[in-house]
Design a protein around this motif. Structure first.
Motif, PDB file in Angstrom:
ATOM      1  N   MET A  97       2.427  -4.653  -4.129  1.00 33.88           N
ATOM      2  CA  MET A  97       2.039  -4.656  -2.725  1.00 33.88           C
ATOM      3  C   MET A  97       3.277  -4.586  -1.827  1.00 33.88           C
ATOM      4  O   MET A  97       4.191  -5.406  -1.985  1.00 33.88           O
ATOM      5  N   PRO A  98       3.338  -3.649  -0.902  1.00 34.96           N
ATOM      6  CA  PRO A  98       4.502  -3.565  -0.002  1.00 34.96           C
ATOM      7  C   PRO A  98       4.651  -4.846   0.829  1.00 34.96           C
ATOM      8  O   PRO A  98       3.662  -5.500   1.175  1.00 34.96           O
ATOM      9  N   ASN A  99       5.898  -5.164   1.171  1.00 31.67           N
ATOM     10  CA  ASN A  99       6.161  -6.379   1.945  1.00 31.67           C
ATOM     11  C   ASN A  99       5.464  -6.348   3.304  1.00 31.67           C
ATOM     12  O   ASN A  99       5.016  -7.387   3.800  1.00 31.67           O
ATOM     13  N   ARG A 100       5.361  -5.181   3.877  1.00 32.04           N
ATOM     14  CA  ARG A 100       4.695  -5.057   5.186  1.00 32.04           C
ATOM     15  C   ARG A 100       3.224  -5.448   5.073  1.00 32.04           C
ATOM     16  O   ARG A 100       2.688  -6.154   5.946  1.00 32.04           O
ATOM     17  N   VAL A 101       2.571  -5.023   4.009  1.00 31.51           N
ATOM     18  CA  VAL A 101       1.163  -5.373   3.792  1.00 31.51           C
ATOM     19  C   VAL A 101       1.024  -6.876   3.549  1.00 31.51           C
ATOM     20  O   VAL A 101       0.094  -7.525   4.062  1.00 31.51           O
ATOM     21  N   LYS A 102       1.960  -7.442   2.794  1.00 27.19           N
ATOM     22  CA  LYS A 102       1.923  -8.887   2.545  1.00 27.19           C
ATOM     23  C   LYS A 102       2.019  -9.677   3.843  1.00 27.19           C
ATOM     24  O   LYS A 102       1.304 -10.673   4.031  1.00 27.19           O
ATOM     25  N   MET A 103       2.903  -9.247   4.732  1.00 28.49           N
ATOM     26  CA  MET A 103       3.073  -9.969   5.991  1.00 28.49           C
ATOM     27  C   MET A 103       1.839  -9.834   6.877  1.00 28.49           C
ATOM     28  O   MET A 103       1.447 -10.788   7.562  1.00 28.49           O
ATOM     29  N   ILE A 104       1.211  -8.660   6.870  1.00 25.91           N
ATOM     30  CA  ILE A 104      -0.021  -8.477   7.647  1.00 25.91           C
ATOM     31  C   ILE A 104      -1.103  -9.422   7.144  1.00 25.91           C
ATOM     32  O   ILE A 104      -1.792 -10.091   7.927  1.00 25.91           O
ATOM     33  N   ILE A 105      -1.266  -9.487   5.812  1.00 26.95           N
ATOM     34  CA  ILE A 105      -2.260 -10.393   5.227  1.00 26.95           C
ATOM     35  C   ILE A 105      -1.914 -11.850   5.548  1.00 26.95           C
ATOM     36  O   ILE A 105      -2.795 -12.657   5.876  1.00 26.95           O
TER      37      ILE A 105
END
Length: 461
Positions: A97-105
């Motif tokens: 999972m990309p870090n950007r997606v992790k932060m959004i979640i």
């Protein structure tokens, strides 16, 4: 009892943090334990401290309201924070999972807990709407379980896969019970169901300690085994050097006198004595060769590092053993990542892989499959050599790395091959692991740390 469980939960959180404090998923796992412990902290205040401090109420009038406030806040943080931190542990464990997606979640998942903060009276009486809680806690818990099971199912690195399995056993089953007792049961006004969690948490902590000893969680078993093998190898190196010097001196004397006797026999034309001396000199030479071979395999290894294309090293080894596999009608299955370049000693690495392939071939009497794999995971570059041979019994598996231990019956084997391989891996800051089932086969894994991996080969520059 509640205090004991609280200490166990927070000790569990500290141990988790100790394993890898820089890794974000580890910090979220530790946070899950600490926030889960806040529920027991609230119970300690209500059932232990509150009755104990009643004698000081008149002297300190804010004591009771203060304890009630701390208890309510602790219980609130536990109930809204536990599903959130558990989900974040799973999300930040997802390497795909990309870090950007992790932060959004991470930020989007805060909305339900913040909503509960707005609509939930906390003081003087904590009043959750558990129907609303279950509506968002349930998908949080299910998503977490799906992610953790998926990570285990798709993991290729055997060491990481074992770690994920242990994490799932220690996390999913206990937290499923906690989820039911804290959220679901309270819909039906069963507010004391949480007390059964004491048994679950106690069993979880005992299981954690048992797994730590048996499988080396937190590196406990690994450090013990490494210290034992390293001390054995150091003792062997020192002892072999002394023995080697002594034997060479004595063999020198034997050679000197045997040569003189052979010259005398030749001059006197005593053919029988001459032949005897020839046999004696050959025997001393054989002893010297054996001593040198043993000394060479257990002496301290000094690496001459270079940028090594491991896939080419493996390919050359497989070419070298082709006559042996063809003679035994063994099928060879290579699975090699051609981008697997590392910083290491090419000579010793080739010797290690050759040793493992030769052992695998010898384990298959006629026919079988030799599978050599080379691939990368997030933590390691892995080389695995697997055979479908006779396997190793459980009683012998724990001793195969010991110097001079061997199950082979031929006189040319001194039981030093795997000890040498272990020593080379230690010099490369890596690990060696053996898995084997009797009559089914053996797999040897070489784990090189990711920091040795070279992202771009010199040929590409």
């Amino acid at each position: 009892m509640i205090i004991t469980v609280l200490i166990a939960i927070w000790a569990f959180g500290l141990l988790l943090l100790f394993t890898d404090p820089r890794r974000l998923s580890t910090r979220w796992a530790s946070a899950t334990a600490f926030i889960g412990g806040l529920g027991y902290f609230a119970a300690v205040i209500d059932e232990e401290l509150y009755p104990l401090l009643q004698g000081y109420v008149q002297q300190y009038p804010l004591l009771n309201p203060g304890m009630l406030f701390v208890s309510s806040v602790s219980s609130f943080i536990c109930q809204i924070g536990l599903p959130y931190t558990f989900l974040m542990f799973a999300v930040h464990s997802c390497d795909f999972m990309p870090n950007r997606v992790k932060m959004i979640i991470q930020y989007a998942a805060l909305l339900p807990p913040l909503l509960m903060l707005v609509i939930t009276p906390i003081y003087p009486v904590l009043q959750f709407d558990y129907w609303i809680m279950v509506m968002w806690v349930t998908p949080y818990f299910l998503c977490t379980c799906v992610l953790l099971i998926y990570l285990y199912w798709t993991e290729r690195d055997p060491m990481v896969k074992k770690s994920r399995f242990i994490n799932n056993v220690l996390a999913i089953l206990p937290l499923l019970f906690v989820f039911i007792s804290i959220y679901v049961m309270r819909i039906f006004d069963q507010y004391d169901a949480w007390r059964y969690n004491i048994v679950i948490v106690s069993l979880q902590f005992i299981l954690f300690l048992a797994i730590s000893v048996k499988y080396g969680l937190l590196g406990v078993k690994l450090r013990i085994e490494k210290r034992r093998l390293d001390s054995t190898l150091r003792a062997m190196t020192s002892g072999a050097s002394i023995l080697n010097h002594t034997i060479k001196n004595e063999l020198g004397k034997i050679n000197l006198y045997a040569d003189r006797i052979q010259s005398y026999a030749s001059d006197e034309k005593r053919n029988e004595m001459n032949e005897d001396m020839t046999v004696l000199l050959q025997s001393t030479q054989n002893i010297m060769n054996m001593v040198n071979r043993i000394q060479g395999q257990i002496q301290d290894i000094v690496l001459k590092e270079d940028i090594v294309p491991l896939h080419e090293v493996v390919t050359r080894v497989l070419q070298d053993v082709r006559p042996y596999v063809e003679k035994k009608q063994i099928e060879v299955r290579p699975h090699l990542d051609e981008k697997a370049w590392i910083k290491g000693d090419p000579v010793h690495l080739r010797e290690v892989i050759a040793n493992l392939c030769q052992n695998a071939i010898e384990a298959m009497h006629q026919g079988g499959v030799l599978t050599v794999s080379l691939y990368r995971s997030k933590k390691h570059l892995v080389v695995s050599v697997a055979d479908t041979g006779v396997g190793i019994s459980k009683e012998n598996l724990g001793n195969v790395l010991d110097p001079f231990f061997t199950t082979k019956k031929n006189g040319q084997n001194y039981g030093l091959g795997l000890s040498y391989c272990y020593n080379v891996m230690q010099k490369h800051q890596g690990m060696l692991e053996i898995q084997s089932v009797k009559e089914q086969g053996t797999t040897v894994y070489l784990y090189f740390p990711s920091k040795l991996v070279v992202e771009k080969s010199p040929r590409e520059e």
